[in-house]
Scaffold this active site. Structure first.
Site, PDB file in Angstrom:
ATOM      1  N   SER A 127       0.832  -1.212   0.000  1.00 52.01           N
ATOM      2  CA  SER A 127       0.000   0.000   0.000  1.00 52.01           C
ATOM      3  C   SER A 127       0.857   1.248   0.000  1.00 52.01           C
ATOM      4  O   SER A 127       1.958   1.266   0.535  1.00 52.01           O
ATOM      5  CB  SER A 127      -0.894   0.020   1.243  1.00 52.01           C
ATOM      6  OG  SER A 127      -1.599   1.249   1.281  1.00 52.01           O
ATOM      7  N   LYS A 181      -4.457  -6.661   3.434  1.00 52.03           N
ATOM      8  CA  LYS A 181      -4.481  -5.531   2.493  1.00 52.03           C
ATOM      9  C   LYS A 181      -5.924  -5.213   2.080  1.00 52.03           C
ATOM     10  O   LYS A 181      -6.297  -4.045   1.923  1.00 52.03           O
ATOM     11  CB  LYS A 181      -3.625  -5.856   1.255  1.00 52.03           C
ATOM     12  CG  LYS A 181      -3.693  -4.799   0.142  1.00 52.03           C
ATOM     13  CD  LYS A 181      -3.165  -3.448   0.607  1.00 52.03           C
ATOM     14  CE  LYS A 181      -2.930  -2.414  -0.461  1.00 52.03           C
ATOM     15  NZ  LYS A 181      -4.031  -1.932  -1.241  1.00 52.03           N
ATOM     16  N   HIS A 184      -7.424  -3.349   4.813  1.00 49.05           N
ATOM     17  CA  HIS A 184      -6.877  -1.976   4.724  1.00 49.05           C
ATOM     18  C   HIS A 184      -7.699  -1.154   3.731  1.00 49.05           C
ATOM     19  O   HIS A 184      -8.081  -0.017   3.996  1.00 49.05           O
ATOM     20  CB  HIS A 184      -5.407  -2.039   4.292  1.00 49.05           C
ATOM     21  CG  HIS A 184      -4.837  -0.730   3.825  1.00 49.05           C
ATOM     22  ND1 HIS A 184      -5.136  -0.185   2.589  1.00 49.05           N
ATOM     23  CD2 HIS A 184      -4.032   0.170   4.437  1.00 49.05           C
ATOM     24  CE1 HIS A 184      -4.525   0.979   2.449  1.00 49.05           C
ATOM     25  NE2 HIS A 184      -3.843   1.217   3.570  1.00 49.05           N
ATOM     26  N   ASN A 185      -7.973  -1.747   2.577  1.00 49.52           N
ATOM     27  CA  ASN A 185      -8.700  -0.990   1.554  1.00 49.52           C
ATOM     28  C   ASN A 185     -10.149  -0.731   1.955  1.00 49.52           C
ATOM     29  O   ASN A 185     -10.698   0.323   1.633  1.00 49.52           O
ATOM     30  CB  ASN A 185      -8.623  -1.713   0.208  1.00 49.52           C
ATOM     31  CG  ASN A 185      -7.302  -1.453  -0.482  1.00 49.52           C
ATOM     32  OD1 ASN A 185      -6.273  -1.347   0.186  1.00 49.52           O
ATOM     33  ND2 ASN A 185      -7.314  -1.344  -1.783  1.00 49.52           N
ATOM     34  N   GLU A 188      -9.878   2.051   4.123  1.00 51.22           N
ATOM     35  CA  GLU A 188      -9.561   3.217   3.263  1.00 51.22           C
ATOM     36  C   GLU A 188     -10.854   3.794   2.668  1.00 51.22           C
ATOM     37  O   GLU A 188     -11.087   5.009   2.712  1.00 51.22           O
ATOM     38  CB  GLU A 188      -8.599   2.757   2.160  1.00 51.22           C
ATOM     39  CG  GLU A 188      -8.307   3.759   1.069  1.00 51.22           C
ATOM     40  CD  GLU A 188      -7.459   3.136  -0.060  1.00 51.22           C
ATOM     41  OE1 GLU A 188      -6.364   2.613   0.234  1.00 51.22           O
ATOM     42  OE2 GLU A 188      -7.885   3.171  -1.224  1.00 51.22           O
TER      43      GLU A 188
HETATM   44  C1  6PG Z   1      -3.174   1.498  -1.595  1.00 51.81           C
HETATM   45  C2  6PG Z   1      -4.487   1.652  -2.309  1.00 51.81           C
HETATM   46  C3  6PG Z   1      -4.456   1.078  -3.679  1.00 51.81           C
HETATM   47  C4  6PG Z   1      -5.801   1.135  -4.413  1.00 51.81           C
HETATM   48  C5  6PG Z   1      -6.238   2.485  -4.789  1.00 51.81           C
HETATM   49  C6  6PG Z   1      -7.492   2.540  -5.639  1.00 51.81           C
HETATM   50  O1  6PG Z   1      -3.219   0.949  -0.513  1.00 51.81           O
HETATM   51  O2  6PG Z   1      -2.152   1.943  -2.106  1.00 51.81           O
HETATM   52  O3  6PG Z   1      -5.469   0.981  -1.585  1.00 51.81           O
HETATM   53  O4  6PG Z   1      -4.063  -0.261  -3.551  1.00 51.81           O
HETATM   54  O5  6PG Z   1      -5.690   0.393  -5.559  1.00 51.81           O
HETATM   55  O6  6PG Z   1      -6.417   3.246  -3.663  1.00 51.81           O
HETATM   56  O7  6PG Z   1      -8.494   1.725  -5.155  1.00 51.81           O
HETATM   57  P1  6PG Z   1      -9.994   1.865  -5.713  1.00 51.81           P
HETATM   58  O8  6PG Z   1      -9.889   2.012  -7.210  1.00 51.81           O
HETATM   59  O9  6PG Z   1     -10.712   0.632  -5.341  1.00 51.81           O
HETATM   60  O10 6PG Z   1     -10.532   3.102  -5.078  1.00 51.81           O
END
Ligand code: 6PG
Length: 468
Positions: A127, A181, A184-185, A188
């Protein structure tokens, strides 16, 4: 020819940045891309680091350029392409060699590949976007411990450092790294949605301009809300569109994209029966944002909700406190999901280590994660809401969350993630819920049985007389 320490396949933005990062830390990297043209461009842009890079025109050349046992990072789009690359590489590799999928894979694919390839395959979550890949990402490793140990010197060298500690940790076997991960997303998505809702209340409810809102977030980037996402929100608010001169936010269409990792988090949480309503609300909000024509038709039919708040109905300080409470509740759900997954998938996910690995390099890095690492260190199984430090913060800030949600809803300002956080908070502090009604209904129509408050045991039934 010099034998390189590691190979990397896929020179898109993330792969290219990762290769340069590895080379900069003193390791030799052989690189390969599907198109030679891209490999040439990459080498031309590598500057002094080119001396530590070997461009390969074929997979066979790549493999030949590597020291044994060979280690090869895949940085290609998730899905079938990963399987194709693995298939092509397998014919060229020996036992003891290692393929490392560093893309955003679905952890179920990683589990499947790990069971087919055994110790020769790892899935790692990376990430931090392009900047992180180049100068220090957060790395969540999955695979055998021995495989991790064999690449740990490289991965810890390239990872972000939090006060000197590398943000690169082995999470567990097989898909554990990619699951972490994915969580994490999901977080996010939720953190971004909570921020976007606060922005929406400021814009539509309080009538603030984008640049003024940016300045508010910049001020908030201290104390409990200090984070990468708060910081970039401030910078975004201050940025002007070069074409029109207007604030860039005012020209960006309100239709959010997604590659699907947040959705995977919601799907897996449903499989596990782990409640993560803030993350689910954030995924749903992105899906709703995509329905632009329908939203326009809705506004045409019903008229826009009033939205503008009466003077003094909400203050920026209410919003600040509500965002703190919402963020704690969102992370509490994320860590509870990880706890549940750890048991179900037979991993031993180290909750404080996960919080620590997210303190720098990744998109959700924040000051609060350090406090979470400490709270989870005291009791990894306890919901973060109940850790004394966060209980105090919630006691202090949840009244503002309630005020913001009720005022916003009363005025037609949608705040799905903030309201999901409030409802979760209320449900998690309610000893007597309304689920006794659900149990009665289940027993009434399906004789599913229930527990009683006044007696032990399961399988009690009501004196129902269906149809009476
Ligand atoms: C990271 C992000 C990355 C992710 C983008 C876009 O941890 O660096 O999570 O992996 O791909 O943020 O994600 P989306 O297109 O699903 O918003």
């Amino acid at each position: 020819m010099t034998q390189r320490d590691i190979g990397l396949i896929g020179l898109g933005t993330m792969g290219a940045m990762l290769a340069l990062n590895i080379a900069e830390k003193g390791f030799g990297v052989a690189v390969y891309n599907r198109t030679r043209q891209r490999t040439r461009e990459f080498m031309a842009q590598a500057g002094d680091l080119a001396t530590r890079l070997t461009p390969a025109d074929s997979l066979a050349d790549l493999v030949a350029a590597l020291a044994r046992p060979r280690k090869i990072i895949l940085m290609v789009p998730a899905g079938e392409i990963v399987d194709q690359q693995i298939e092509a590489l397998r014919a060229l590799l020996d036992s003891g060699d290692l393929i490392i999928d560093a893309g955003n894979a679905n952890f179920r694919d990683t589990q499947r590949r790990a069971s087919a390839l055994g110790a020769g395959f790892m899935g790692i979550g990376v990430s931090g976007g392009a900047e992180g890949a180049r100068h220090g990402p957060s790395i969540m490793g999955g695979g055998t411990r021995a495989a991790w140990d064999s690449v740990a010197p490289i991965l810890t060298a390239i990872a972000a450092k939090y006060r000197g500690t590398p943000c690169a940790t082995w999470m567990g076997e097989a898909g554990a790294g990619h699951f972490v991960k994915t969580a994490h997303n999901g977080i996010e998505y939720a953190d971004m949605q909570l921020i976007a809702e606060s922005y929406g209340v400021m814009r539509d409810g309080l009538g603030l301009e984008s640049t003024a809102i940016g300045a508010v977030f910049t001020r908030w980037n201290t104390g409990p809300l200090q984070s990468y996402l708060t910081e970039i929100t401030g910078e975004i608010g201050a940025t002007l569109d070069p074409a029109s001169g207007a604030p860039i936010l005012d020209v960006i269409l309100d239709r959010a994209g997604q590659k699907g990792t947040g959705r995977w988090t919601a799907v897996e949480a449903q499989h596990l029966g782990a409640p993560i309503p803030v993350i689910e609300a954030a995924v749903a909000a992105r899906n709703l944002s995509a329905l632009l024509p329908q939203r326009r038709a809705g506004q045409h039919s019903f008229g826009a909700a009033p939205q503008r708040l009466p003077d003094g109905a909400l203050t920026l300080s209410d919003l600040h406190a509500a965002l703190i409470a919402g963020k704690i509740l969102c992370y509490a759900q994320g860590f509870a999901l990880l706890h549940s997954a750890s048991g179900s998938f037979g991993w031993s996910l180290d909750q404080p280590a996960i919080a620590r690995v997210w303190r720098a390099g990744c998109i959700i890095r924040s000051a609060m994660l350090n406090d979470m690492a400490q709270a989870l260190g005291d009791d990894p199984a306890r919901n973060l809401m109940l850790a004394p430090y966060f209980t105090d913060l919630l006691r202090q800030h949840s009244p503002a969350l309630r005020k913001v949600v009720s005022v916003a809803l009363a005025h037609g300002l949608p705040v799905p993630a903030l309201s999901a956080a409030l409802t979760y908070f209320d449900m998690m502090r309610t000893a007597l819920s309304s689920a006794n009604m659900i149990q009665a209904q289940r027993d009434f129509f399906g004789a599913h049985g229930f527990e009683r408050r006044d007696r032990d045991g399961t399988g009690h039934h009501g004196p129902w007389v269906p149809g009476a």
